[in-house]
Design an enzyme around this catalytic site. Structure first.
Site, PDB file in Angstrom:
ATOM      1  N   ARG A  67       0.832  -1.216   0.000  1.00  0.00           N
ATOM      2  CA  ARG A  67       0.000   0.000   0.000  1.00  0.00           C
ATOM      3  C   ARG A  67       0.866   1.265   0.000  1.00  0.00           C
ATOM      4  NH1 ARG A  67      -5.074  -2.090   3.675  1.00  0.00           N
ATOM      5  NH2 ARG A  67      -6.107  -3.040   1.898  1.00  0.00           N
TER       6      ARG A  67
ATOM      7  N   LYS B  86     -21.389 -15.503  -0.418  1.00  0.00           N
ATOM      8  CA  LYS B  86     -22.823 -15.217  -0.307  1.00  0.00           C
ATOM      9  C   LYS B  86     -23.361 -14.344  -1.422  1.00  0.00           C
ATOM     10  CE  LYS B  86     -23.021 -15.050   4.726  1.00  0.00           C
ATOM     11  NZ  LYS B  86     -23.090 -13.996   5.742  1.00  0.00           N
TER      12      LYS B  86
ATOM     13  N   GLY C  41      -9.371  -8.318  -2.522  1.00  0.00           N
ATOM     14  CA  GLY C  41      -9.721  -9.467  -1.693  1.00  0.00           C
ATOM     15  C   GLY C  41      -9.177 -10.789  -2.210  1.00  0.00           C
TER      16      GLY C  41
ATOM     17  N   GLY D 214     -13.480  -3.623  -0.480  1.00  0.00           N
ATOM     18  CA  GLY D 214     -14.820  -3.064  -0.264  1.00  0.00           C
ATOM     19  C   GLY D 214     -15.117  -1.930  -1.227  1.00  0.00           C
TER      20      GLY D 214
HETATM   21  P1  AMP Z   1     -16.187 -13.227  -0.545  1.00  0.00           P
HETATM   22  O1  AMP Z   1     -15.476 -12.515   0.559  1.00  0.00           O
HETATM   23  O2  AMP Z   1     -17.669 -13.047  -0.540  1.00  0.00           O
HETATM   24  O3  AMP Z   1     -15.550 -13.005  -1.892  1.00  0.00           O
HETATM   25  O4  AMP Z   1     -16.040 -14.763  -0.202  1.00  0.00           O
HETATM   26  C1  AMP Z   1     -14.820 -15.393  -0.136  1.00  0.00           C
HETATM   27  C2  AMP Z   1     -15.008 -16.667   0.639  1.00  0.00           C
HETATM   28  O5  AMP Z   1     -15.980 -17.465   0.004  1.00  0.00           O
HETATM   29  C3  AMP Z   1     -13.751 -17.478   0.724  1.00  0.00           C
HETATM   30  O6  AMP Z   1     -13.328 -17.516   2.061  1.00  0.00           O
HETATM   31  C4  AMP Z   1     -14.195 -18.854   0.262  1.00  0.00           C
HETATM   32  O7  AMP Z   1     -13.719 -19.899   1.073  1.00  0.00           O
HETATM   33  C5  AMP Z   1     -15.698 -18.801   0.361  1.00  0.00           C
HETATM   34  N1  AMP Z   1     -16.355 -19.765  -0.541  1.00  0.00           N
HETATM   35  C6  AMP Z   1     -16.213 -19.860  -1.866  1.00  0.00           C
HETATM   36  N2  AMP Z   1     -16.913 -20.916  -2.333  1.00  0.00           N
HETATM   37  C7  AMP Z   1     -17.525 -21.491  -1.276  1.00  0.00           C
HETATM   38  C8  AMP Z   1     -18.372 -22.613  -1.123  1.00  0.00           C
HETATM   39  N3  AMP Z   1     -18.752 -23.350  -2.168  1.00  0.00           N
HETATM   40  N4  AMP Z   1     -18.816 -22.913   0.115  1.00  0.00           N
HETATM   41  C9  AMP Z   1     -18.439 -22.169   1.171  1.00  0.00           C
HETATM   42  N5  AMP Z   1     -17.641 -21.095   1.094  1.00  0.00           N
HETATM   43  C10 AMP Z   1     -17.170 -20.752  -0.120  1.00  0.00           C
END
Ligand code: AMP
Length: 396
Positions: free
Chosen positions: A39, A200, A353, A376
């Protein structure tokens, strides 16, 4: 076109002027030692430009989450030392944020010199965007430059509030984010393909909604695919699934259909018995998950299907892993997507991320057009939201 027409640091007459720059120096630290200075490196172009053009440079940032009061654990001292090394000149550290020490140092600053304020979150008014604090920041300088993309989605005193009291512009780091991400959303080289994954649907509703309006293809992987599976009437076993978002998932798919957007979901999956790195796993050629199993990655056929779409893209925007990529047995889908993007020759934009981490780990960073410096902030940008630290800067 608002975002693409913002005043930049090159539109300011900085010679001999005190310029306050909001940077994102929120570096990773362990026991008082910086473990990643990327950064700081990302902030250098704006800082060097100001030095070379004879400005008196006053830098500020937050670091960690101090609770609105001085706490030596969160001091900017290590940042000042690291920065001095990169610049090859002294970086004077104020003993406070906007108090006597900061004022005295700012008053004595000569052209081309650099100082750093203490952690802006030592002031309780910072995260409350308190006008009194914004005025104090403004009183230190004659110009303001917003260059902390990682915090640009927060309306804080040093990211947005201060701009009401000084002529302001964005720095080079934000300018590049706006040009690449703004350009991809406003005037993309088509086909525009978005690859969305992660845990999610609820975290990415705004992004999907905005991208349906702009993309030719939307690819869904990761945990959020299973909410769409269930919305289509499939079984999802014990996969992560948001039952309260099934109607929304149906609406999003209907909207995509109505707009003629290709909406791709996995056609095969790697499933596991439990949410554990060493759980027994297997691949199934189906979008229905058997009882007692959970979907943890996209399967091989899906990897090929997604890669084909990515290879034909003019622009790819990627945010979120295709599976639990932290675990070796469920990382192949994310690796395959990263590889396809690296090979595609398209304009490639990686939201911060997990996807940025995957790209770097695989050594593909230099094959990407742009890896956003803000997780974010880049998500909110892709949602089409107005970001306070950019909205506060006037147009050219
Ligand atoms: P995000 O921060 O929303 O981009 O989510 C990232 C997280 O989603 C990571 O820690 C992954 O382990 C999790 N993830 C991705 N695919 C799955 C899955 N099929 N089931 C549970 N967690 C998941």
């Amino acid at each position: 076109m608002g975002n693409l027409n913002k005043k930049t640091v090159e539109n300011l007459d900085v010679k001999g002027k005190k310029v306050l720059v909001r940077c994102d120096f929120n570096v990773k630290m362990e026991n008082g030692v910086i473990t990643s200075d990327k950064r700081i490196v990302a902030a250098l172009p704006t800082i060097k430009y100001l030095i070379e053009n004879g400005a008196k440079v006053i830098l500020c940032s937050h670091l960690g989450r101090p609770k609105g009061e001085f706490n030596p654990e969160f001091s900017m001292k290590p940042v000042a030392e690291c920065l001095a090394g990169y610049l090859g000149q002294e970086v004077k550290l104020a003993a406070d944020v906007v108090g006597e020490s900061a004022q005295a140092l700012a008053a004595e600053l000569k052209d081309g010199e650099v100082m750093l304020l203490e952690n802006v979150r030592f002031e309780a008014g910072e995260t409350k965007n308190c006008p009194e604090l914004s005025k104090k920041f403004a009183s230190l300088a004659e110009l303001f430059v917003s260059d902390a993309f990682g915090t640009v989605h927060r309306a804080h005193a040093s990211t947005a509030g201060v701009a009401a009291y000084l002529p302001s512009a964005v720095g080079f780091l934000i300018q590049k984010e706006l040009e690449v991400m703004g350009g991809a959303l406003e005037n993309p080289v088509r086909p525009l393909v978005a690859v969305l994954g992660g845990a999610k649907v609820s975290d990415k509703i705004g992004v999907i909604e905005n991208l349906i309006e702009k993309c030719d293809t939307i690819i869904i992987g990761g945990g959020m695919a299973y909410t769409f599976f269930k919305a289509l009437g499939n079984e999802v076993g014990t996969s992560i699934c948001e039952n309260d978002k099934l109607d929304l998932a149906r609406e999003l798919m209907a909207k995509a259909r109505a707009k003629g957007v290709n909406f791709l979901l996995p056609v095969d999956n790697v499933i596991g018995k439990e949410y554990k790195c060493d759980t027994p796993f297997m691949r199934i050629y189906s979008d229905s998950i058997p009882d007692g199993w959970m979907g943890l990655d996209i399967g091989k056929t899906t990897q090929e299907l997604f890669a084909k779409s990515i290879q034909g893209a003019g622009t790819v925007i990627w945010n979120g892993p295709m599976g639990v990529s932290e675990w070796e047995n469920f990382a192949a889908g994310t690796t395959a997507v990263a590889q396809a993007i690296a090979d595609s020759g398209s304009i490639s934009i990686i939201g911060g991320g997990d996807s940025a981490a995957a790209i770097k780990k695989l050594g593909f960073a230099d094959k990407m057009t742009h890896i956003s410096t803000g997780g974010g902030a880049s998500l909110e940008f892709l949602e089409g939201k107005e970001l306070p630290g950019i909205a506060c800067i006037s147009e050219k």
